[in-house]
Design a protein around this motif. Structure first.
Motif, PDB file in Angstrom:
ATOM      1  N   LEU A  52      42.944  33.931  33.333  1.00  0.00           N
ATOM      2  CA  LEU A  52      42.960  33.837  34.793  1.00  0.00           C
ATOM      3  C   LEU A  52      41.551  34.004  35.348  1.00  0.00           C
ATOM      4  O   LEU A  52      40.756  34.796  34.822  1.00  0.00           O
ATOM      5  CB  LEU A  52      43.888  34.901  35.373  1.00  0.00           C
ATOM      6  CG  LEU A  52      45.390  34.693  35.113  1.00  0.00           C
ATOM      7  CD1 LEU A  52      46.179  35.914  35.568  1.00  0.00           C
ATOM      8  CD2 LEU A  52      45.896  33.443  35.815  1.00  0.00           C
ATOM      9  N   PRO A  53      41.213  33.293  36.415  1.00  0.00           N
ATOM     10  CA  PRO A  53      39.848  33.347  36.960  1.00  0.00           C
ATOM     11  C   PRO A  53      39.400  34.739  37.374  1.00  0.00           C
ATOM     12  O   PRO A  53      38.212  35.063  37.299  1.00  0.00           O
ATOM     13  CB  PRO A  53      39.914  32.408  38.168  1.00  0.00           C
ATOM     14  CG  PRO A  53      41.081  31.517  37.911  1.00  0.00           C
ATOM     15  CD  PRO A  53      42.066  32.347  37.136  1.00  0.00           C
ATOM     16  N   ASN A  54      40.336  35.586  37.795  1.00  0.00           N
ATOM     17  CA  ASN A  54      39.953  36.896  38.321  1.00  0.00           C
ATOM     18  C   ASN A  54      39.969  38.001  37.270  1.00  0.00           C
ATOM     19  O   ASN A  54      39.793  39.178  37.597  1.00  0.00           O
ATOM     20  CB  ASN A  54      40.874  37.286  39.486  1.00  0.00           C
ATOM     21  CG  ASN A  54      42.348  37.320  39.077  1.00  0.00           C
ATOM     22  OD1 ASN A  54      42.674  36.984  37.952  1.00  0.00           O
ATOM     23  ND2 ASN A  54      43.202  37.712  40.008  1.00  0.00           N
ATOM     24  N   GLU A  55      40.211  37.663  35.992  1.00  0.00           N
ATOM     25  CA  GLU A  55      40.210  38.688  34.957  1.00  0.00           C
ATOM     26  C   GLU A  55      38.788  39.198  34.729  1.00  0.00           C
ATOM     27  O   GLU A  55      37.862  38.419  34.518  1.00  0.00           O
ATOM     28  CB  GLU A  55      40.785  38.137  33.652  1.00  0.00           C
ATOM     29  CG  GLU A  55      42.291  37.926  33.699  1.00  0.00           C
ATOM     30  CD  GLU A  55      42.856  37.600  32.324  1.00  0.00           C
ATOM     31  OE1 GLU A  55      42.830  38.477  31.436  1.00  0.00           O
ATOM     32  OE2 GLU A  55      43.318  36.466  32.143  1.00  0.00           O
ATOM     33  N   ASN A  56      38.650  40.500  34.768  1.00  0.00           N
ATOM     34  CA  ASN A  56      37.329  41.131  34.691  1.00  0.00           C
ATOM     35  C   ASN A  56      36.970  41.424  33.232  1.00  0.00           C
ATOM     36  O   ASN A  56      36.915  42.575  32.802  1.00  0.00           O
ATOM     37  CB  ASN A  56      37.311  42.420  35.525  1.00  0.00           C
ATOM     38  CG  ASN A  56      35.912  42.996  35.628  1.00  0.00           C
ATOM     39  OD1 ASN A  56      34.922  42.287  35.464  1.00  0.00           O
ATOM     40  ND2 ASN A  56      35.827  44.297  35.892  1.00  0.00           N
ATOM     41  N   LYS A  57      36.749  40.366  32.467  1.00  0.00           N
ATOM     42  CA  LYS A  57      36.387  40.509  31.061  1.00  0.00           C
ATOM     43  C   LYS A  57      35.352  39.448  30.712  1.00  0.00           C
ATOM     44  O   LYS A  57      35.158  38.474  31.438  1.00  0.00           O
ATOM     45  CB  LYS A  57      37.619  40.344  30.152  1.00  0.00           C
ATOM     46  CG  LYS A  57      38.675  41.417  30.322  1.00  0.00           C
ATOM     47  CD  LYS A  57      39.846  41.153  29.373  1.00  0.00           C
ATOM     48  CE  LYS A  57      40.943  42.201  29.533  1.00  0.00           C
ATOM     49  NZ  LYS A  57      42.103  41.927  28.633  1.00  0.00           N
ATOM     50  N   ASN A  58      34.679  39.676  29.605  1.00  0.00           N
ATOM     51  CA  ASN A  58      33.756  38.667  29.098  1.00  0.00           C
ATOM     52  C   ASN A  58      34.514  37.749  28.148  1.00  0.00           C
ATOM     53  O   ASN A  58      34.993  38.182  27.105  1.00  0.00           O
ATOM     54  CB  ASN A  58      32.578  39.329  28.383  1.00  0.00           C
ATOM     55  CG  ASN A  58      31.684  40.103  29.340  1.00  0.00           C
ATOM     56  OD1 ASN A  58      31.477  39.676  30.473  1.00  0.00           O
ATOM     57  ND2 ASN A  58      31.164  41.229  28.882  1.00  0.00           N
ATOM     58  N   PHE A  59      34.620  36.495  28.523  1.00  0.00           N
ATOM     59  CA  PHE A  59      35.349  35.529  27.714  1.00  0.00           C
ATOM     60  C   PHE A  59      34.409  34.423  27.249  1.00  0.00           C
ATOM     61  O   PHE A  59      33.506  34.017  27.979  1.00  0.00           O
ATOM     62  CB  PHE A  59      36.490  34.892  28.518  1.00  0.00           C
ATOM     63  CG  PHE A  59      37.620  35.820  28.831  1.00  0.00           C
ATOM     64  CD1 PHE A  59      38.607  36.068  27.897  1.00  0.00           C
ATOM     65  CD2 PHE A  59      37.715  36.431  30.068  1.00  0.00           C
ATOM     66  CE1 PHE A  59      39.665  36.915  28.183  1.00  0.00           C
ATOM     67  CE2 PHE A  59      38.763  37.280  30.368  1.00  0.00           C
ATOM     68  CZ  PHE A  59      39.746  37.524  29.419  1.00  0.00           C
TER      69      PHE A  59
END
Length: 437
Positions: A385-392
């Motif tokens: 999801l665009p708002n996920e606060n992770k480094n992908f």
């Protein structure tokens, strides 16, 4: 002057009899045509077929065309791995909203992918027609049987696609013996069909280093991975596949001794490339199947699925932003993709010769060329999801669901159907002669 049906009663009895054979002939042709379309294209309506195939000048030529196509479908010499992607306005045949089995990181639509053109293609072999997946037909062919996917997350990706395609007809129940999603068993009770996945990204016994520290996989290249080999004897079909994990740094062992490594940068350790480990791993996996005394199933190799990173590697900002398939002239199988493909097919052929001596059947799902030209089918940055606060990292290795990977199960059904209708030797004599390209 055209004759309309309403005009027939106003004609004399003699003239009516003159026209009757023509009408009967036209009606007969229509019924034959409708029956053949329904049989060959069970997921398509007649109107859809006419939309995707230009109409011919007469009903008789349409019927002849479809009869010809059907003959080619049943051809015993067709190489379904050679072909191209053609427009398929009717696809896809499930959505991310209708299938529960899609993992979040392959759920591209849920994660905001705005384009849908990548869903509107189907694989068309050069020499024959490849029918779209028929869930009812598949379940009848595997009634009372079991199928296992052995490999990495791309193998699981195919299993999820199969679940979504079968959902048009039946839902399974979970009969897994563990809570670990990497080892799943599903039962289609109405068909007594079991579907399973076994996590084995290297196919052999392996130890993976702590993900929070420097990653170095330890591969015991001559040892069976008993997490799957100890349970596989009961299965009727086993689909083996692997590839992407061999790019990782690894230490390699044979007979318990270090023989080399790949990108490990260790002193006094021979630097062996990934292809050495890849060959040894497939050789051991196939040997495991050939050595299992009670195993009587059919072994499939699903060939390597290329990545499509551009503008950098996976950890250097590489992406796969393309929105359409490549044309054939735009890319070719070469470099490490060709080497991986050749390696596994060569080991497959060697194992096939040994397996035949004890009555085992080996079959090839050669999907490499089909996927080489689909850079548009990966999650890319729509694996979360665009708002996920992770480094992908961008994902150019797995495949969106629905997406091009659904064609792998078209391949699977085709081979199962050919096996059911033609047996082994006559059909597969030509398949074995196919040259590695």
């Amino acid at each position: 002057m055209k004759l309309h049906a309403m005009e027939l009663p106003s004609l004399g009895k003699k003239k009516a009899l003159q026209y009757t054979p023509k009408i009967v002939l036209l009606l007969t042709l229509y019924l034959i045509l409708h029956t053949l379309v329904t049989f060959c294209y069970p997921l398509s309506s007649t109107s859809f077929l006419w939309k995707t195939s230009p109409p011919s000048s007469s009903s008789s030529s349409r019927a002849a065309s479809i009869i010809s196509s059907y003959t080619k479908i049943m051809s015993k010499t067709c190489d379904i791995s050679r072909g191209g992607w053609v427009p398929n306005p009717g696809g896809p045949y499930y959505t991310n909203a209708t299938c529960w089995a899609i993992h979040d990181h392959q759920n591209c639509m849920r994660n905001g992918r705005p384009d849908t053109d990548f869903l509107k293609w189907r694989w068309q072999p050069d020499e024959c027609e490849l029918p779209l997946f028929d869930a009812a037909q598949f379940l009848e062919l595997v009634r009372g049987k079991s199928l296992a996917f052995v490999g990495d997350s791309v193998a699981r990706n195919q299993m999820q696609s199969l679940i979504c395609l079968l959902q048009r007809v039946a839902y399974p129940i979970d009969v897994s013996y563990t809570q670990d999603d990497k080892f799943k068993r599903l039962k289609y009770t109405n068909y007594d069909f079991t579907l399973a996945s076994f996590w084995s990204p290297h196919l052999v016994r392996a130890k993976v280093s702590d993900a929070n520290g420097p990653t170095l996989d330890h591969l015991y290249l001559d040892e069976f991975d008993e997490q799957w080999t100890a349970q596989i004897e009961e299965f009727n079909y086993v689909i083996i596949s692997s590839g992407h994990w061999f790019f990782r740094p690894s230490m390699m062992y044979v007979a318990g001794q270090v023989v080399g490594c790949n990108h490990c940068l260790k002193k006094n350790v021979t630097d062996l490339n990934m292809f050495y480990a890849y060959r040894k791993a497939f050789r051991t996996a196939f040997r495991a199947l050939n050595d299992l005394k009670k195993f009587k199933g059919m072994v499939f190799l699903r060939t390597f699925s290329p990545q499509h990173f551009e503008n950098g590697s996976w950890n250097e900002g590489g992406n796969c932003d393309r929105k359409r398939p490549f044309k054939r002239s735009e890319t070719q199988l070469e470099g490490h993709n060709m080497e991986l493909y050749k390696t596994q097919v060569e080991e497959f052929r060697a194992a096939e010769r040994k397996g035949e001596k004890r009555g085992l059947k080996y079959r090839l799902l050669d999907t490499t060329r089909a996927m080489l030209v689909r850079p548009d089918g990966h999650p890319n940055h729509y694996g979360h999801l665009p708002n996920e606060n992770k480094n992908f990292y961008n994902d150019c290795a797995h495949w969106c669901l629905p997406g091009p990977i659904d064609a792998w199960n078209d391949f699977l059904l085709y081979v199962l159907k050919m096996e059911s209708e033609h047996g082994d030797e006559k059909f597969y004599q030509s398949e074995r002669k196919l040259k590695i390209r």
